[in-house]
Scaffold this active site. Structure first.
Site, PDB file in Angstrom:
ATOM      1  N   ASN A  82      19.296 111.956   5.761  1.00 56.43           N
ATOM      2  CA  ASN A  82      18.726 112.037   6.662  1.00 56.43           C
ATOM      3  C   ASN A  82      19.698 113.234   8.489  1.00 56.43           C
ATOM      4  OD1 ASN A  82      15.404 112.030   8.273  1.00 56.43           O
ATOM      5  ND2 ASN A  82      16.974 111.169   8.951  1.00 56.43           N
ATOM      6  N   TYR A 147      21.728 126.419  11.343  1.00 55.01           N
ATOM      7  CA  TYR A 147      21.281 125.253  10.486  1.00 55.01           C
ATOM      8  C   TYR A 147      20.444 125.668   9.528  1.00 55.01           C
ATOM      9  CZ  TYR A 147      17.010 122.091  10.894  1.00 55.01           C
ATOM     10  OH  TYR A 147      15.913 121.381  10.257  1.00 55.01           O
ATOM     11  N   PRO A 177      10.603 119.555   5.621  1.00 56.04           N
ATOM     12  CA  PRO A 177      10.010 119.232   5.990  1.00 56.04           C
ATOM     13  C   PRO A 177       9.789 120.505   7.014  1.00 56.04           C
ATOM     14  CG  PRO A 177      11.041 117.566   6.439  1.00 56.04           C
ATOM     15  CD  PRO A 177      11.721 118.243   5.597  1.00 56.04           C
ATOM     16  N   TYR A 179       7.294 121.790  10.447  1.00 60.35           N
ATOM     17  CA  TYR A 179       7.886 121.486  12.590  1.00 60.35           C
ATOM     18  C   TYR A 179       6.939 120.343  12.008  1.00 60.35           C
ATOM     19  CZ  TYR A 179       9.840 125.857  13.335  1.00 60.35           C
ATOM     20  OH  TYR A 179      10.594 126.704  12.902  1.00 60.35           O
TER      21      TYR A 179
HETATM   22  N1  CAA Z   1      11.146 136.145  16.120  1.00 59.37           N
HETATM   23  C1  CAA Z   1      11.541 137.209  16.809  1.00 59.37           C
HETATM   24  N2  CAA Z   1      12.262 137.478  18.093  1.00 59.37           N
HETATM   25  C2  CAA Z   1      11.674 136.950  18.859  1.00 59.37           C
HETATM   26  C3  CAA Z   1      12.107 135.441  18.309  1.00 59.37           C
HETATM   27  C4  CAA Z   1      11.213 134.687  16.597  1.00 59.37           C
HETATM   28  N3  CAA Z   1      10.636 134.081  16.759  1.00 59.37           N
HETATM   29  N4  CAA Z   1      12.468 134.002  19.278  1.00 59.37           N
HETATM   30  C5  CAA Z   1      12.617 134.812  20.416  1.00 59.37           C
HETATM   31  N5  CAA Z   1      13.198 136.608  20.402  1.00 59.37           N
HETATM   32  C6  CAA Z   1      13.330 137.568  21.466  1.00 59.37           C
HETATM   33  C7  CAA Z   1      12.149 136.934  22.861  1.00 59.37           C
HETATM   34  O1  CAA Z   1      10.932 137.509  22.235  1.00 59.37           O
HETATM   35  C8  CAA Z   1      13.722 138.025  23.055  1.00 59.37           C
HETATM   36  O2  CAA Z   1      12.945 139.511  23.355  1.00 59.37           O
HETATM   37  P1  CAA Z   1      13.168 139.948  25.114  1.00 59.37           P
HETATM   38  O3  CAA Z   1      15.203 139.999  24.361  1.00 59.37           O
HETATM   39  O4  CAA Z   1      13.465 141.560  24.008  1.00 59.37           O
HETATM   40  O5  CAA Z   1      13.035 139.726  25.969  1.00 59.37           O
HETATM   41  C9  CAA Z   1      14.263 137.680  22.584  1.00 59.37           C
HETATM   42  O6  CAA Z   1      14.684 137.269  21.066  1.00 59.37           O
HETATM   43  C10 CAA Z   1      15.847 137.213  23.143  1.00 59.37           C
HETATM   44  O7  CAA Z   1      15.034 136.318  23.540  1.00 59.37           O
HETATM   45  P2  CAA Z   1      15.236 134.940  24.050  1.00 59.37           P
HETATM   46  O8  CAA Z   1      16.600 135.120  25.947  1.00 59.37           O
HETATM   47  O9  CAA Z   1      14.388 133.759  24.735  1.00 59.37           O
HETATM   48  O10 CAA Z   1      16.808 133.769  23.818  1.00 59.37           O
HETATM   49  P3  CAA Z   1      17.605 132.539  24.095  1.00 59.37           P
HETATM   50  O11 CAA Z   1      18.992 132.660  23.852  1.00 59.37           O
HETATM   51  O12 CAA Z   1      16.859 131.838  25.711  1.00 59.37           O
HETATM   52  O13 CAA Z   1      16.978 131.355  23.099  1.00 59.37           O
HETATM   53  C11 CAA Z   1      15.799 130.308  21.460  1.00 59.37           C
HETATM   54  C12 CAA Z   1      15.961 131.229  23.214  1.00 59.37           C
HETATM   55  C13 CAA Z   1      16.759 129.279  21.420  1.00 59.37           C
HETATM   56  C14 CAA Z   1      15.429 131.248  20.129  1.00 59.37           C
HETATM   57  C15 CAA Z   1      14.538 129.593  21.373  1.00 59.37           C
HETATM   58  O14 CAA Z   1      13.491 130.700  21.172  1.00 59.37           O
HETATM   59  C16 CAA Z   1      13.874 128.731  20.572  1.00 59.37           C
HETATM   60  O15 CAA Z   1      13.968 127.789  20.826  1.00 59.37           O
HETATM   61  N6  CAA Z   1      13.599 129.090  19.217  1.00 59.37           N
HETATM   62  C17 CAA Z   1      12.821 128.890  18.543  1.00 59.37           C
HETATM   63  C18 CAA Z   1      13.808 128.760  17.679  1.00 59.37           C
HETATM   64  C19 CAA Z   1      13.063 127.143  16.014  1.00 59.37           C
HETATM   65  O16 CAA Z   1      12.197 127.303  15.949  1.00 59.37           O
HETATM   66  N7  CAA Z   1      13.816 126.612  16.361  1.00 59.37           N
HETATM   67  C20 CAA Z   1      13.556 124.980  15.348  1.00 59.37           C
HETATM   68  C21 CAA Z   1      14.167 123.585  15.952  1.00 59.37           C
HETATM   69  S1  CAA Z   1      12.955 122.349  14.893  1.00 59.37           S
HETATM   70  C22 CAA Z   1      13.887 122.241  13.559  1.00 59.37           C
HETATM   71  O17 CAA Z   1      14.511 122.779  13.227  1.00 59.37           O
HETATM   72  C23 CAA Z   1      13.467 121.506  12.167  1.00 59.37           C
HETATM   73  C24 CAA Z   1      13.370 121.948  11.085  1.00 59.37           C
HETATM   74  O18 CAA Z   1      13.574 121.910  10.517  1.00 59.37           O
HETATM   75  C25 CAA Z   1      11.472 122.588  10.793  1.00 59.37           C
HETATM   76  P1  NAP Z   2      15.811 113.216  15.296  1.00 57.71           P
HETATM   77  O1  NAP Z   2      14.623 113.445  16.467  1.00 57.71           O
HETATM   78  O2  NAP Z   2      16.549 113.901  16.589  1.00 57.71           O
HETATM   79  O3  NAP Z   2      16.987 112.092  15.291  1.00 57.71           O
HETATM   80  C1  NAP Z   2      18.081 112.441  14.257  1.00 57.71           C
HETATM   81  C2  NAP Z   2      18.330 111.352  14.484  1.00 57.71           C
HETATM   82  O4  NAP Z   2      19.333 111.669  13.405  1.00 57.71           O
HETATM   83  C3  NAP Z   2      18.832 109.499  14.636  1.00 57.71           C
HETATM   84  O5  NAP Z   2      18.778 108.594  14.476  1.00 57.71           O
HETATM   85  C4  NAP Z   2      20.555 110.688  15.205  1.00 57.71           C
HETATM   86  O6  NAP Z   2      20.946 109.328  16.301  1.00 57.71           O
HETATM   87  C5  NAP Z   2      21.012 111.094  13.763  1.00 57.71           C
HETATM   88  N1  NAP Z   2      22.204 112.189  13.942  1.00 57.71           N
HETATM   89  C6  NAP Z   2      21.970 112.771  13.893  1.00 57.71           C
HETATM   90  N2  NAP Z   2      22.823 114.099  14.378  1.00 57.71           N
HETATM   91  C7  NAP Z   2      23.976 112.625  13.649  1.00 57.71           C
HETATM   92  C8  NAP Z   2      25.220 112.036  13.034  1.00 57.71           C
HETATM   93  N3  NAP Z   2      25.927 113.156  13.569  1.00 57.71           N
HETATM   94  N4  NAP Z   2      25.573 111.146  12.066  1.00 57.71           N
HETATM   95  C9  NAP Z   2      24.638 110.234  11.956  1.00 57.71           C
HETATM   96  N5  NAP Z   2      23.194 110.313  12.789  1.00 57.71           N
HETATM   97  C10 NAP Z   2      23.054 111.358  13.361  1.00 57.71           C
HETATM   98  O7  NAP Z   2      15.664 114.417  14.160  1.00 57.71           O
HETATM   99  P2  NAP Z   2      14.336 114.430  12.950  1.00 57.71           P
HETATM  100  O8  NAP Z   2      13.239 115.461  14.231  1.00 57.71           O
HETATM  101  O9  NAP Z   2      13.695 113.084  12.988  1.00 57.71           O
HETATM  102  O10 NAP Z   2      15.270 115.407  11.935  1.00 57.71           O
HETATM  103  C11 NAP Z   2      15.096 114.045  10.693  1.00 57.71           C
HETATM  104  C12 NAP Z   2      16.136 115.301   9.674  1.00 57.71           C
HETATM  105  O11 NAP Z   2      14.878 116.223   9.748  1.00 57.71           O
HETATM  106  C13 NAP Z   2      17.044 116.286  10.012  1.00 57.71           C
HETATM  107  O12 NAP Z   2      18.434 116.160   9.176  1.00 57.71           O
HETATM  108  C14 NAP Z   2      16.144 117.813  10.148  1.00 57.71           C
HETATM  109  O13 NAP Z   2      17.240 118.261  10.327  1.00 57.71           O
HETATM  110  C15 NAP Z   2      14.938 118.006   8.747  1.00 57.71           C
HETATM  111  N6  NAP Z   2      13.703 118.466   9.054  1.00 57.71           N
HETATM  112  C16 NAP Z   2      13.235 117.782  11.026  1.00 57.71           C
HETATM  113  C17 NAP Z   2      12.234 118.806  11.270  1.00 57.71           C
HETATM  114  C18 NAP Z   2      10.844 117.914  11.992  1.00 57.71           C
HETATM  115  O14 NAP Z   2      10.361 119.069  12.200  1.00 57.71           O
HETATM  116  N7  NAP Z   2      11.146 117.618  13.478  1.00 57.71           N
HETATM  117  C19 NAP Z   2      11.574 119.462  10.267  1.00 57.71           C
HETATM  118  C20 NAP Z   2      12.312 119.895   8.329  1.00 57.71           C
HETATM  119  C21 NAP Z   2      13.741 119.439   8.776  1.00 57.71           C
HETATM  120  P3  NAP Z   2      20.973 109.302  17.793  1.00 57.71           P
HETATM  121  O15 NAP Z   2      19.302 108.462  17.722  1.00 57.71           O
HETATM  122  O16 NAP Z   2      22.226 108.473  18.085  1.00 57.71           O
HETATM  123  O17 NAP Z   2      21.424 110.827  18.137  1.00 57.71           O
END
Ligand code: CAA
Ligand code: NAP
Length: 240
Positions: A82, A147, A177, A179
């Site tokens: 995980n 990722y 999963p 979000y």
């Molecule tokens: N689709 C299309 N365009 C997008 C976009 C999207 N989803 N997101 C941003 N853009 C565009 C912006 O509008 C911007 O356009 P302009 O240049 O025309 O203004 C351009 O892309 C660049 O954006 P930024 O300058 O804001 O970029 P940044 O370098 O500051 O980065 C970011 C910002 C990291 C992309 C931030 O927006 C972000 O964190 N986005 C979310 C990404 C995401 O969903 N991550 C998931 C995390 S949780 C997870 O991973 C768990 C899981 O498994 C579900």
């Molecule tokens: P989180 O809240 O950030 O927790 C992450 C956990 O992983 C913490 O216990 C952290 O330890 C541990 N960890 C991170 N890097 C590690 C490493 N190098 N070695 C050992 N342990 C490590 O994350 P989460 O949201 O619960 O996510 C758990 C898993 O689900 C991840 O694989 C993520 O990609 C996946 N996932 C998450 C989402 C979401 O929406 N949250 C959606 C889809 C999939 P510390 O506490 O010491 O930092």
């Protein structure tokens, strides 16, 4: 004593919910973490679940940590890979270090977690391997080339392990999963997060417990013929 289950990243977020659910179902659980000692100590105080600290990206540390868990608790029969991280950036801004850190943790980390327990599972003719992948490994995601690559790779791992383990009584499955409301998602800028929630037909983030229940099912004897599969739990955001 129930079966021994190892949950990497089991002290916080989704992993914490998985550890607690497996404990409630009668497993003896070991939860690992990377560096947040305070969260791990609080978790152990609240649950009585033993925690172990190692970096899943490092093979030697993983193998040594797993040997310690088995010496303390007995053979690991259920392994939940995980632990995972994000290092989001649009591709043109993504640094090689951001690529490498995520590959090492989310993809190589799964190899490092499962490889040391695999021979014992083969010998004992039983095992459950459950990998936490992601909706973003299925659909891709802006700013997550690193990722998404790892989470898609995790699905390749379970489909291959399933074929290798099936005759030895081992299943390997993934949960994808959507979000979920953990610190990982809370780290996304609020405005962006709100727009993501707007794209989820359920109208909300998922809860860690909703993922933990999928894992518990895959760990159970009831799921023995489910092998190489993926359970998607994403509030109807994406269909494979
Ligand atoms: N689709 C299309 N365009 C997008 C976009 C999207 N989803 N997101 C941003 N853009 C565009 C912006 O509008 C911007 O356009 P302009 O240049 O025309 O203004 C351009 O892309 C660049 O954006 P930024 O300058 O804001 O970029 P940044 O370098 O500051 O980065 C970011 C910002 C990291 C992309 C931030 O927006 C972000 O964190 N986005 C979310 C990404 C995401 O969903 N991550 C998931 C995390 S949780 C997870 O991973 C768990 C899981 O498994 C579900
Ligand atoms: P989180 O809240 O950030 O927790 C992450 C956990 O992983 C913490 O216990 C952290 O330890 C541990 N960890 C991170 N890097 C590690 C490493 N190098 N070695 C050992 N342990 C490590 O994350 P989460 O949201 O619960 O996510 C758990 C898993 O689900 C991840 O694989 C993520 O990609 C996946 N996932 C998450 C989402 C979401 O929406 N949250 C959606 C889809 C999939 P510390 O506490 O010491 O930092």
């Amino acid at each position: 004593m129930g079966r021994v289950a190892l949950v990497t990243g089991g002290s916080r977020g989704i992993g914490e919910a998985i550890s607690k659910k497996l404990q409630a179902d009668g497993y003896t659980v070991a939860a690992t973490y990377a560096g947040n000692d305070e969260a791990a100590a609080k978790f152990t105080e609240a649950t009585g679940i033993k925690t172990y600290k190692w970096n899943v990206a490092d093979y030697e540390s993983s193998a040594a940590g797993i040997a310690q868990v088995e010496a303390d608790l007995g053979p690991i029969e259920v392994v939940v890979a995980n632990a995972g991280i994000t290092r989001d950036a649009p591709f043109h801004k993504m640094k090689p270090e951001q690529w490498k850190e995520v590959i090492d943790t989310n993809l190589t980390g799964v190899f490092n977690t499962v490889h040391p327990v695999w021979p014992g599972m083969r010998e004992r003719k039983f095992g459950r391997v459950i990998v936490i992948s992601s909706i973003n490994g299925q659909k891709g995601q802006f700013a997550q080339v690193n990722y998404a690559a790892t989470k898609a790779g995790d699905l390749g791992i379970v489909k291959s392990l399933a074929q290798e383990g099936a005759r030895a009584g081992i299943t390997a499955n993934a949960v994808c999963p959507g979000y979920i409301g953990t610190e990982m998602v809370m780290a996304v800028p609020e405005k962006v997060r709100e727009s993501i929630i707007g794209q989820i037909p359920a109208g909300r983030l998922g809860e860690p417990d909703e993922i933990a229940r999928c894992v518990a099912f895959l760990a159970s004897d009831d799921s023995g013929f489910i092998n190489g599969s993926t359970i998607s739990a994403n509030g109807a955001q994406f269909f494979v």
